[in-house]
Design a protein around this motif. Structure first.
Motif, PDB file in Angstrom:
ATOM      1  N   ILE A 147       0.840  -1.205   0.000  1.00 26.13           N
ATOM      2  CA  ILE A 147       0.000   0.000   0.000  1.00 26.13           C
ATOM      3  C   ILE A 147       0.874   1.253   0.000  1.00 26.13           C
ATOM      4  O   ILE A 147       0.633   2.209  -0.753  1.00 26.13           O
ATOM      5  N   GLY A 148       1.890   1.253   0.846  1.00 27.13           N
ATOM      6  CA  GLY A 148       2.795   2.405   0.888  1.00 27.13           C
ATOM      7  C   GLY A 148       3.530   2.612  -0.422  1.00 27.13           C
ATOM      8  O   GLY A 148       3.726   3.756  -0.863  1.00 27.13           O
ATOM      9  N   TYR A 149       3.920   1.504  -1.051  1.00 26.82           N
ATOM     10  CA  TYR A 149       4.637   1.599  -2.325  1.00 26.82           C
ATOM     11  C   TYR A 149       3.751   2.195  -3.414  1.00 26.82           C
ATOM     12  O   TYR A 149       4.176   3.089  -4.167  1.00 26.82           O
ATOM     13  N   HIS A 150       2.521   1.726  -3.511  1.00 26.66           N
ATOM     14  CA  HIS A 150       1.628   2.231  -4.556  1.00 26.66           C
ATOM     15  C   HIS A 150       1.265   3.695  -4.314  1.00 26.66           C
ATOM     16  O   HIS A 150       1.085   4.461  -5.272  1.00 26.66           O
ATOM     17  N   GLN A 151       1.172   4.118  -3.055  1.00 25.49           N
ATOM     18  CA  GLN A 151       0.939   5.524  -2.767  1.00 25.49           C
ATOM     19  C   GLN A 151       2.123   6.368  -3.220  1.00 25.49           C
ATOM     20  O   GLN A 151       1.957   7.457  -3.784  1.00 25.49           O
ATOM     21  N   ALA A 152       3.336   5.851  -3.004  1.00 26.05           N
ATOM     22  CA  ALA A 152       4.524   6.570  -3.444  1.00 26.05           C
ATOM     23  C   ALA A 152       4.570   6.660  -4.967  1.00 26.05           C
ATOM     24  O   ALA A 152       4.989   7.688  -5.529  1.00 26.05           O
ATOM     25  N   ARG A 153       4.135   5.608  -5.654  1.00 28.34           N
ATOM     26  CA  ARG A 153       4.089   5.641  -7.121  1.00 28.34           C
ATOM     27  C   ARG A 153       3.133   6.714  -7.608  1.00 28.34           C
ATOM     28  O   ARG A 153       3.421   7.441  -8.572  1.00 28.34           O
ATOM     29  N   ARG A 154       1.984   6.818  -6.963  1.00 33.87           N
ATOM     30  CA  ARG A 154       1.017   7.846  -7.365  1.00 33.87           C
ATOM     31  C   ARG A 154       1.584   9.243  -7.136  1.00 33.87           C
ATOM     32  O   ARG A 154       1.405  10.142  -7.973  1.00 33.87           O
ATOM     33  N   ASP A 155       2.281   9.430  -6.017  1.00 33.15           N
ATOM     34  CA  ASP A 155       2.865  10.748  -5.732  1.00 33.15           C
ATOM     35  C   ASP A 155       3.947  11.092  -6.755  1.00 33.15           C
ATOM     36  O   ASP A 155       4.039  12.239  -7.212  1.00 33.15           O
ATOM     37  N   ALA A 156       4.764  10.103  -7.123  1.00 35.72           N
ATOM     38  CA  ALA A 156       5.821  10.354  -8.099  1.00 35.72           C
ATOM     39  C   ALA A 156       5.226  10.650  -9.475  1.00 35.72           C
ATOM     40  O   ALA A 156       5.708  11.533 -10.203  1.00 35.72           O
TER      41      ALA A 156
ATOM     42  N   SER B  46       2.310  11.954 -10.076  1.00 36.56           N
ATOM     43  CA  SER B  46       1.668  13.265 -10.065  1.00 36.56           C
ATOM     44  C   SER B  46       2.687  14.396 -10.189  1.00 36.56           C
ATOM     45  O   SER B  46       2.391  15.450 -10.790  1.00 36.56           O
ATOM     46  N   ALA B  47       3.880  14.194  -9.610  1.00 42.62           N
ATOM     47  CA  ALA B  47       4.897  15.242  -9.639  1.00 42.62           C
ATOM     48  C   ALA B  47       5.752  15.196 -10.895  1.00 42.62           C
ATOM     49  O   ALA B  47       6.469  16.157 -11.189  1.00 42.62           O
ATOM     50  N   TRP B  48       5.670  14.107 -11.659  1.00 44.76           N
ATOM     51  CA  TRP B  48       6.560  13.940 -12.827  1.00 44.76           C
ATOM     52  C   TRP B  48       6.185  14.903 -13.949  1.00 44.76           C
ATOM     53  O   TRP B  48       5.019  15.143 -14.251  1.00 44.76           O
ATOM     54  N   THR B  49       7.214  15.447 -14.577  1.00 48.19           N
ATOM     55  CA  THR B  49       7.063  16.256 -15.789  1.00 48.19           C
ATOM     56  C   THR B  49       8.203  15.880 -16.729  1.00 48.19           C
ATOM     57  O   THR B  49       9.178  15.234 -16.313  1.00 48.19           O
ATOM     58  N   PRO B  50       8.114  16.257 -17.994  1.00 45.77           N
ATOM     59  CA  PRO B  50       9.230  15.953 -18.909  1.00 45.77           C
ATOM     60  C   PRO B  50      10.567  16.523 -18.447  1.00 45.77           C
ATOM     61  O   PRO B  50      11.632  15.981 -18.789  1.00 45.77           O
ATOM     62  N   ASN B  51      10.533  17.554 -17.634  1.00 44.03           N
ATOM     63  CA  ASN B  51      11.767  18.167 -17.154  1.00 44.03           C
ATOM     64  C   ASN B  51      12.108  17.788 -15.713  1.00 44.03           C
ATOM     65  O   ASN B  51      13.141  18.227 -15.189  1.00 44.03           O
ATOM     66  N   ALA B  52      11.268  17.019 -15.082  1.00 48.09           N
ATOM     67  CA  ALA B  52      11.491  16.630 -13.685  1.00 48.09           C
ATOM     68  C   ALA B  52      11.114  15.157 -13.533  1.00 48.09           C
ATOM     69  O   ALA B  52       9.927  14.819 -13.437  1.00 48.09           O
TER      70      ALA B  52
ATOM     71  N   HIS C 149       7.261   8.098   3.131  1.00 47.24           N
ATOM     72  CA  HIS C 149       8.141   8.032   1.963  1.00 47.24           C
ATOM     73  C   HIS C 149       8.495   9.430   1.474  1.00 47.24           C
ATOM     74  O   HIS C 149       7.769  10.403   1.725  1.00 47.24           O
ATOM     75  N   GLU C 150       9.613   9.506   0.792  1.00 51.56           N
ATOM     76  CA  GLU C 150      10.036  10.717   0.101  1.00 51.56           C
ATOM     77  C   GLU C 150      10.396  10.334  -1.327  1.00 51.56           C
ATOM     78  O   GLU C 150      11.243   9.462  -1.535  1.00 51.56           O
ATOM     79  N   ILE C 151       9.742  10.933  -2.298  1.00 48.32           N
ATOM     80  CA  ILE C 151      10.034  10.603  -3.695  1.00 48.32           C
ATOM     81  C   ILE C 151      11.368  11.231  -4.094  1.00 48.32           C
ATOM     82  O   ILE C 151      11.789  12.255  -3.552  1.00 48.32           O
ATOM     83  N   GLY C 152      12.033  10.607  -5.053  1.00 53.17           N
ATOM     84  CA  GLY C 152      13.326  11.089  -5.505  1.00 53.17           C
ATOM     85  C   GLY C 152      13.225  11.826  -6.830  1.00 53.17           C
ATOM     86  O   GLY C 152      12.181  11.827  -7.490  1.00 53.17           O
ATOM     87  N   LEU C 153      14.338  12.468  -7.189  1.00 48.91           N
ATOM     88  CA  LEU C 153      14.394  13.230  -8.436  1.00 48.91           C
ATOM     89  C   LEU C 153      15.692  12.909  -9.157  1.00 48.91           C
ATOM     90  O   LEU C 153      16.779  13.051  -8.589  1.00 48.91           O
TER      91      LEU C 153
END
Length: 282
Positions: free
Chosen positions: A109-118, A120-126, A160-164
């Motif tokens: 559950i925690g992993y899939h939540q982190a995937r959704r957050d990543a 949502s924050a993803w862009t072609p430049n990030a 969790h903290e998503i990475g960049l």
């Protein structure tokens, strides 16, 4: 456990939090050992710059901090990537490497939540990304061991903290473990939980070498000098222990050569033995 590694830092944070929870000083912990440790050694263990290297040292810290020895040992191994419990918090007969460990439903559950957050924050430049499912599984296992170790007066959790992925601004994805506890008092039920420690769940790279199956050293049955020597050697880094082992091997080789020379030297004949042989010939 390597000095300065994320495993050493995480384990040190737990030691420090437990010590502060019971209002112990570093000197109190150092004086509990026999022979006594230096305050600097306890400080370095808590910072992760010189973590406990042996199970004997871990047991010593457990006794000094009034913690369950087996639970602290299980945590020490889990920080190095060897998990000794299954997804139902039952002890495993053989610890499993964290990369091969089955994730619990809560970890998924925690992993899939982190995937959704990543996402949502993803862009072609990030290029944001989430921590791996294996890391969530390890964090969940460590939290389970911590709850067993610390008891009901503590609250253990993680986030969790998503990475960049960006050459100019690299951020590593992580799972952050938080330890909260109530300050000891006559009535703890109304006390709020205070944050005692936070640390990133370690991501061990290599499997640790399991200890040799030897019996625990009984320091009470030996002289204080021998106990001090054994404890000092156990606390040494691997390179220093190897040097001591080589020195002892050299002493043994020298002793064996000396004994062979002594045994090959002919014994002198006493007058009585010479007289006995003369009478035999006559």
């Amino acid at each position: 456990m390597k000095a300065g590694s994320s495993s050493a830092v995480a384990f040190g944070r737990v030691l420090q939090a437990a010590r502060k929870r019971w209002s112990k000083t570093q000197a109190d912990v150092a004086n509990f050992f026999d022979p006594k440790l230096s305050v600097a050694a306890v400080s370095m263990a808590e910072s992760g710059s010189r973590p406990p290297k042996t199970e004997a040292m871990v047991r010593g810290y457990a006794a000094a901090l009034e913690l369950d020895e087996d639970a602290l040992l299980q945590l020490w191994w889990a920080m190095q990537g060897m998990i000794g419990i299954d997804i139902w918090a039952e002890d495993l007969p053989v610890p499993q490497w964290w990369r091969e460990f089955e994730a619990s439903p809560q970890a998924e559950i925690g992993y899939h939540q982190a995937r959704r957050d990543a996402s949502s924050a993803w862009t072609p430049n990030a290029d944001f990304y989430e921590p791996s499912l294996e890391l969530f599984a390890l964090a969940e296992a460590i939290c389970t061991i911590l709850m067993r170790l610390l008891g009901d007066s503590w609250k253990v959790g993680y986030k969790h903290e998503i990475g960049l992925r960006d050459p100019g601004d690299v951020r590593l994805a992580a799972v952050i473990i938080e330890l909260r506890a109530r300050v000891p008092d006559d009535d703890e039920s109304n006390k709020p939980f205070e944050l005692m420690a936070t640390f990133a769940c370690p991501e061990p790279v290599a499997r640790p070498v399991p200890p040799e199956p030897t019996a625990r050293t009984n320091t009470e049955a030996m002289s204080p000098d021998v106990a001090w020597i054994l404890s000092s050697v156990e606390a040494m880094p691997a390179r220093e222990r190897a040097a001591v082992a080589g020195f002892i091997h050299g002493l043994r080789e020298g002793a064996s050569l000396f004994s062979e020379e002594v045994s090959s030297t002919p014994t002198s004949q006493t007058p009585a033995s010479r007289g006995q042989r003369t009478r035999d010939r006559t």
